[in-house]
Design a protein around this motif. Structure first.
Motif, PDB file in Angstrom:
ATOM      1  N   PRO A 130       0.950  -1.133  -0.064  1.00 45.27           N
ATOM      2  CA  PRO A 130       0.052  -0.120   0.196  1.00 45.27           C
ATOM      3  C   PRO A 130       0.859   1.206   0.117  1.00 45.27           C
ATOM      4  N   THR A 131       0.355   2.288  -0.628  1.00 44.90           N
ATOM      5  CA  THR A 131       1.131   3.619  -0.761  1.00 44.90           C
ATOM      6  C   THR A 131       1.326   4.298   0.529  1.00 44.90           C
ATOM      7  N   GLU A 132       0.406   3.961   1.388  1.00 44.22           N
ATOM      8  CA  GLU A 132       0.390   4.800   2.781  1.00 44.22           C
ATOM      9  C   GLU A 132       1.797   3.990   3.774  1.00 44.22           C
ATOM     10  N   GLU A 133       2.102   2.749   3.204  1.00 47.89           N
ATOM     11  CA  GLU A 133       3.344   2.026   3.840  1.00 47.89           C
ATOM     12  C   GLU A 133       4.448   2.252   3.318  1.00 47.89           C
ATOM     13  N   LYS A 134       4.631   2.701   2.003  1.00 46.85           N
ATOM     14  CA  LYS A 134       5.969   3.288   1.382  1.00 46.85           C
ATOM     15  C   LYS A 134       6.201   4.730   1.832  1.00 46.85           C
ATOM     16  N   GLN A 135       5.308   5.507   2.278  1.00 44.28           N
ATOM     17  CA  GLN A 135       5.479   6.832   2.733  1.00 44.28           C
ATOM     18  C   GLN A 135       6.080   6.977   4.109  1.00 44.28           C
ATOM     19  N   ASN A 136       6.955   7.852   4.356  1.00 50.06           N
ATOM     20  CA  ASN A 136       7.726   8.055   5.528  1.00 50.06           C
ATOM     21  C   ASN A 136       8.517   6.888   6.109  1.00 50.06           C
ATOM     22  N   VAL A 137       9.220   6.242   4.936  1.00 49.93           N
ATOM     23  CA  VAL A 137       9.882   5.010   5.254  1.00 49.93           C
ATOM     24  C   VAL A 137      11.577   5.535   5.457  1.00 49.93           C
ATOM     25  N   TYR A 138      12.159   5.124   6.643  1.00 50.15           N
ATOM     26  CA  TYR A 138      13.359   5.416   6.858  1.00 50.15           C
ATOM     27  C   TYR A 138      14.502   4.087   7.088  1.00 50.15           C
ATOM     28  N   VAL A 139      15.552   4.402   6.763  1.00 49.72           N
ATOM     29  CA  VAL A 139      16.503   3.132   7.075  1.00 49.72           C
ATOM     30  C   VAL A 139      17.023   3.330   8.332  1.00 49.72           C
ATOM     31  N   VAL A 140      17.450   2.324   9.071  1.00 54.70           N
ATOM     32  CA  VAL A 140      17.952   2.533  10.506  1.00 54.70           C
ATOM     33  C   VAL A 140      19.584   2.183  10.309  1.00 54.70           C
ATOM     34  N   GLN A 141      20.401   3.428  10.615  1.00 52.86           N
ATOM     35  CA  GLN A 141      21.675   3.119  10.770  1.00 52.86           C
ATOM     36  C   GLN A 141      22.259   2.309  11.537  1.00 52.86           C
ATOM     37  N   SER A 142      21.713   2.543  12.933  1.00 55.12           N
ATOM     38  CA  SER A 142      22.125   1.712  13.945  1.00 55.12           C
ATOM     39  C   SER A 142      21.179   2.063  15.338  1.00 55.12           C
ATOM     40  N   ILE A 143      21.107   1.127  16.177  1.00 52.42           N
ATOM     41  CA  ILE A 143      20.540   1.340  17.427  1.00 52.42           C
ATOM     42  C   ILE A 143      21.309   1.821  18.580  1.00 52.42           C
ATOM     43  N   LEU A 144      21.308   3.138  19.150  1.00 53.84           N
ATOM     44  CA  LEU A 144      22.140   3.582  20.223  1.00 53.84           C
ATOM     45  C   LEU A 144      21.931   3.039  21.455  1.00 53.84           C
ATOM     46  N   ASN A 145      20.623   2.716  21.810  1.00 55.15           N
ATOM     47  CA  ASN A 145      20.582   2.597  23.350  1.00 55.15           C
ATOM     48  C   ASN A 145      18.995   1.883  23.338  1.00 55.15           C
ATOM     49  N   HIS A 146      18.693   1.537  24.510  1.00 58.66           N
ATOM     50  CA  HIS A 146      17.267   1.042  24.664  1.00 58.66           C
ATOM     51  C   HIS A 146      16.866   1.435  26.078  1.00 58.66           C
ATOM     52  N   SER A 147      15.498   1.345  26.392  1.00 54.69           N
ATOM     53  CA  SER A 147      15.072   1.899  27.710  1.00 54.69           C
ATOM     54  C   SER A 147      13.615   0.761  27.864  1.00 54.69           C
ATOM     55  N   GLY A 148      13.396   1.011  29.205  1.00 55.55           N
ATOM     56  CA  GLY A 148      12.191  -0.035  29.379  1.00 55.55           C
ATOM     57  C   GLY A 148      12.476  -1.498  29.913  1.00 55.55           C
ATOM     58  N   GLU A 149      11.681  -2.350  30.240  1.00 57.26           N
ATOM     59  CA  GLU A 149      12.301  -3.448  30.774  1.00 57.26           C
ATOM     60  C   GLU A 149      11.375  -4.283  29.684  1.00 57.26           C
ATOM     61  N   ALA A 150      12.033  -5.641  29.421  1.00 56.06           N
ATOM     62  CA  ALA A 150      11.372  -6.613  28.393  1.00 56.06           C
ATOM     63  C   ALA A 150      10.070  -7.016  28.958  1.00 56.06           C
ATOM     64  N   PRO A 151       9.095  -7.249  28.086  1.00 58.58           N
ATOM     65  CA  PRO A 151       9.211  -7.099  26.685  1.00 58.58           C
ATOM     66  C   PRO A 151       8.910  -5.804  26.260  1.00 58.58           C
ATOM     67  N   ASN A 152       8.909  -4.726  27.093  1.00 58.61           N
ATOM     68  CA  ASN A 152       8.321  -3.471  26.518  1.00 58.61           C
ATOM     69  C   ASN A 152       9.430  -2.402  26.319  1.00 58.61           C
ATOM     70  N   HIS A 153      10.651  -2.948  25.520  1.00 57.49           N
ATOM     71  CA  HIS A 153      11.623  -2.165  25.380  1.00 57.49           C
ATOM     72  C   HIS A 153      11.241  -1.087  24.330  1.00 57.49           C
ATOM     73  N   LYS A 154      12.028   0.194  24.355  1.00 60.01           N
ATOM     74  CA  LYS A 154      12.015   1.019  23.310  1.00 60.01           C
ATOM     75  C   LYS A 154      13.492   1.329  22.832  1.00 60.01           C
ATOM     76  N   TYR A 155      13.743   1.558  21.800  1.00 59.50           N
ATOM     77  CA  TYR A 155      14.912   1.755  21.145  1.00 59.50           C
ATOM     78  C   TYR A 155      15.361   3.289  20.558  1.00 59.50           C
ATOM     79  N   LEU A 156      16.525   3.670  20.766  1.00 62.61           N
ATOM     80  CA  LEU A 156      17.045   5.093  20.200  1.00 62.61           C
ATOM     81  C   LEU A 156      17.699   4.888  18.846  1.00 62.61           C
TER      82      LEU A 156
END
Length: 282
Positions: A181-207
C-alpha cells in the motif's frame, strides 16, 4: 505398435534396469488379464524357458526349447490384434498418467509457476541468513520490480531501493498481487544503528540513528515500528558480546557490520554505460 524391446546379457539379467522395468510392466499386465485365475498365467506367454533367470550361467549358446506344435498363424494374428487393441492403449494411458503425476509433483516441489508473480505484487523472501530457530523464516515485504532472463526476480523494499541480489522463485512467497500500500511506502526510513534502549522486557524502546540524518533526528521507537528484527538482534548481540548468558555459557560473538558495499543495479548500469561510451569514443 509402440512396444519397446529391452534386452540384457543372458548370464546376468538383473544387471539391466531397463529389462527389469520391462519385466515388471509385463508382469503387471499379465496379472490384470488373469482376472483372479493365477494358475493360468502361462497361457499368456508364447514361449516359456524352463530355467531360473537368476542362475549365474552363460545361456548365450543355449537354444530355446520351442514346442513341437507349429504356431497357428490365425491365432497369432488374433493375439497381436488383441495386444494392439487392449494392451498397448492401456500401457500408453498409464504412461501418460504417470508423466502427468510426476510433472505435477515436480512443479509443486520446486514451486514452478505457470505465470510469474505480476509486477508490483507484494512478496516475502526466504531468510537465507537464518542460523537460529528463533530467526524468522521470511523477510519483507518487498515489491516485484522486474525479471531477469533466467527467471529470477528483481525486488524493491519499501524505500524503493533495489535488493543487491536476484531472488529465485523458490525463495518467494506471494502476499498480495495488489502490491505494498502507498501509505506504507510513505515516511520510510533506513536504520543506521540502534544506540540505546529503555524500559523492561518485553516493553523495550530503542534509540535509533537514521541513515542520512544527524543526531538531532534520533528518536525512540518501539519494536513494532521496525520492518524486521535484524537491527534489534544486532544491537543486543553487540551489547552482550563476551558476557555470560543466564545459563552461564558465553554469548556468541556478533557478526561484523563492516560489510562490503554492494553496487545497486542503477550503479552497475551507469558504470557499464560509461565504460561502453569510453570504448566507442576511441
Amino acid at each position: 505398435a509402440g512396444v519397446e524391446k529391452a534386452v540384457s546379457l543372458p548370464f546376468n539379467p538383473l544387471g539391466n534396469s531397463n529389462a527389469e522395468a520391462a519385466v515388471k510392466s509385463a508382469k503387471g499386465i499379465i496379472i490384470k488379464m488373469l482376472e483372479g485365475r493365477a494358475e493360468n498365467w502361462d497361457l499368456y506367454l508364447d514361449v516359456v524357458f524352463a530355467r531360473l533367470p537368476n542362475e549365474l550361467k552363460d545361456y548365450s549358446q543355449v537354444k530355446a526349447v520351442l514346442p513341437d506344435q507349429e504356431i497357428d498363424v490365425k491365432t497369432l494374428k488374433k493375439k497381436i490384434k488383441r495386444i494392439d487393441k487392449i494392451l498397448v492403449p492401456a500401457i500408453r494411458e498409464q504412461i501418460v498418467k504417470t508423466k502427468e503425476a510426476d510433472n505435477a509433483y515436480f512443479r509443486k516441489r520446486h514451486k514452478i509457476l505457470e505465470k510469474p508473480f505480476p509486477i508490483g505484487s507484494s512478496v516475502m523472501i526466504k531468510n537465507v541468513d537464518k542460523n537460529k530457530k528463533t530467526d524468522p523464516n521470511y523477510e519483507g515485504p518487498f515489491s516485484v520490480y522486474g525479471y531477469t532472463k533466467n527467471g529470477s526476480y528483481i525486488l524493491q523494499d519499501k524505500s524503493n531501493a533495489f535488493l543487491s541480489r536476484d531472488i529465485p522463485t523458490s525463495h518467494i512467497k506471494l502476499i498480495s498481487e495488489d502490491g505494498i500500500p502507498t501509505e506504507e511506502k510513505q515516511n520510510v526510513y533506513v536504520v543506521q544503528s540502534i544506540l540505546n534502549h529503555s524500559g523492561e522486557a518485553p516493553n523495550h524502546k530503542y534509540l535509533v540513528r537514521w541513515e542520512g540524518y544527524d543526531s538531532s533526528w534520533d528518536s525512540w521507537e518501539p519494536p513494532s515500528m521496525f520492518d524486521g528484527t535484524e537491527a534489534i538482534a544486532t544491537y543486543w548481540a553487540r551489547r552482550n558480546a563476551g558476557q555470560p548468558s543466564s545459563e552461564g555459557k558465553k554469548q556468541k560473538l556478533p557478526k561484523t557490520v563492516n560489510k562490503r558495499k554492494v553496487e545497486s543495479r542503477q550503479e552497475k548500469s551507469v558504470r557499464r554505460k560509461a565504460r561502453i561510451a569510453a570504448i566507442t569514443s576511441k
